[in-house]
Design an enzyme around this catalytic site. Structure first.
Site, short mmCIF file in Angstrom:
data_model
loop_
_atom_site.label_atom_id
_atom_site.label_comp_id
_atom_site.label_asym_id
_atom_site.label_seq_id
_atom_site.Cartn_x
_atom_site.Cartn_y
_atom_site.Cartn_z
N ARG A 104 71.79 32.74 33.97
CA ARG A 104 73.25 32.87 34.17
C ARG A 104 73.73 31.54 34.73
NH1 ARG A 104 76.70 37.73 36.82
NH2 ARG A 104 76.26 38.47 34.72
N HIS A 131 78.88 36.25 26.87
CA HIS A 131 78.14 37.26 27.65
C HIS A 131 77.52 38.24 26.65
CE1 HIS A 131 76.79 39.41 31.01
NE2 HIS A 131 77.90 39.85 31.54
N ASP A 222 88.65 43.05 31.00
CA ASP A 222 87.78 42.35 31.95
C ASP A 222 88.68 41.67 32.98
OD1 ASP A 222 85.58 41.17 33.17
OD2 ASP A 222 85.44 39.51 31.74
N1 NVA Z 1 84.32 37.43 32.89
C1 NVA Z 1 83.59 37.78 34.09
C2 NVA Z 1 82.48 38.72 33.75
C3 NVA Z 1 81.66 39.17 34.94
C4 NVA Z 1 80.51 40.06 34.54
C5 NVA Z 1 83.05 36.52 34.75
O1 NVA Z 1 82.59 35.62 34.03
O2 NVA Z 1 83.11 36.42 35.98
N1 CP Z 2 78.74 42.95 34.01
C1 CP Z 2 77.93 42.08 34.65
O1 CP Z 2 77.39 41.15 34.05
O2 CP Z 2 77.76 42.34 35.96
P1 CP Z 2 77.06 41.42 37.08
O3 CP Z 2 77.96 40.22 37.27
O4 CP Z 2 76.98 42.30 38.28
O5 CP Z 2 75.71 40.99 36.56
#
Ligand code: NVA
Ligand code: CP
Length: 306
Positions: A104, A131, A222
């Protein structure tokens, strides 16, 4: 031979996505029965985090453990990566210790560089661009509930962020009819839209959330402010006013429409409490399903199981 990766869903053919979804059905049944499956026995997976996570971390850790494998979690600030070790060096070293890497991070270029050098499969656990694990879980969640999931009308309302981009990837690869409603200045990645267009994807981007919601079978949203954008929070709250998924907007969707959100959610911003906790919401199944699609993805990428 170069290993295969999951950096975006554009990496995977429709056949591979379908195979992973089918395998996820079995993996969910295994978990429900508390049956033994040791497909990752003797395998170690590294999980590298440059951003916070609850679901991704725990679903990968538990999912790998349930299949007999083990994980090493690295917060990159605690590693030499955090002190500037070149990505290509870290990737080559990790690739000698572990069987796959989940990462990540911020820039897609970072995970692309890791994948070029690791010599083992690399899975995107979220970047600013994409994602894919989450959208695999989203598709699986709809597939569980609607046998005609491929011919439904999907919509996404909100920021043209990593979720929007991965939904575009899924729409392109699987031919899903999709309408995304994003304010001007917050559209999905131009290169994703161009690629989807080249693939004749039945997809459109509009600015009016009501246009996207009208007649939708699946409504996805989201957060308005993703990780790393915290300084833009106020400007974003202004730009996204009117993009909340709430009971009024849901009146335009089909009465049996499903509501998805990858979580964490900001109640009262991108989604109302009433809709998030209401009968159309499948957000907790969606979160659970992360585990099965990721187990399936690991099995397929490592060529184990079945
Ligand atoms: N769009 C959000 C998704 C979190 C799982 C982010 O990147 O923070
Ligand atoms: N949806 C998702 O990726 O959640 P986290 O940020 O908790 O991993």
């Amino acid at each position: 031979m170069q290993p295969s990766h999951l950096l975006t869903l554009f990496d995977w053919s429709a056949d591979r996505i379908q195979a992973v979804l089918q395998r996820s059905v079995k993996l969910k049944a295994v978990r429900r029965l508390r049956a033994q499956r040791h497909t990752l026995s003797g395998r170690t997976i590294a999980l590298i985090f440059e951003k916070a996570s609850t679901r991704t971390r725990v679903s990968f850790e538990a999912g790998v453990a349930n299949l007999g494998g083990s994980t090493v979690v690295l917060q990159s600030r605690d590693t030499q990566l955090g002190r500037g070790e070149p990505l290509k060096d870290a990737a080559r070293v990790l690739g000698r210790y572990v069987d796959a890497i989940v990462m990540r991070t911020f820039a897609q270029a970072t995970i692309d560089e890791i994948a070029r050098h690791a010599g083992v499969p690399v899975i995107n656990g979220l970047t600013d661009l994409s994602h894919p694990c989450q959208v695999l879980a989203d598709v699986f969640t709809v597939m569980e509930r609607r046998h005609n999931w491929r011919s439904l009308r999907w919509c996404y309302i909100g920021d043209g962020n990593n979720m929007a981009n991965s939904l575009i990837e899924a729409s392109a690869q699987l031919g899903l009819e999709m309408v995304l409603a994003c304010p001007d200045g917050y559209r999905p990645a131009a290169e994703h839209l161009e690629r989807a267009k080249q693939m004749r994807t039945p997809l459109s981007v509009v600015t009016d959330p009501r246009v996207a919601a009208r007649g939708a079978d699946v409504v996805i949203t989201d957060v308005w402010t993703s990780m790393g954008q915290e300084e833009e929070t106020q400007a974003r709250q202004k730009a996204f006013a009117g993009y909340q998924v709430n009971a009024d907007l849901m009146k335009l969707a089909r009465p049996e429409a499903l509501v998805l959100h990858c979580l964490p959610a900001h109640r009262g911003e991108e989604i109302s409490e009433e809709v998030l906790e209401g009968p159309q919401s499948v957000v907790f199944d969606e979160a659970e399903n992360r585990m099965y699609v990721q187990q399936a993805a690991l099995e397929v990428l490592l060529g184990v199981g079945e």
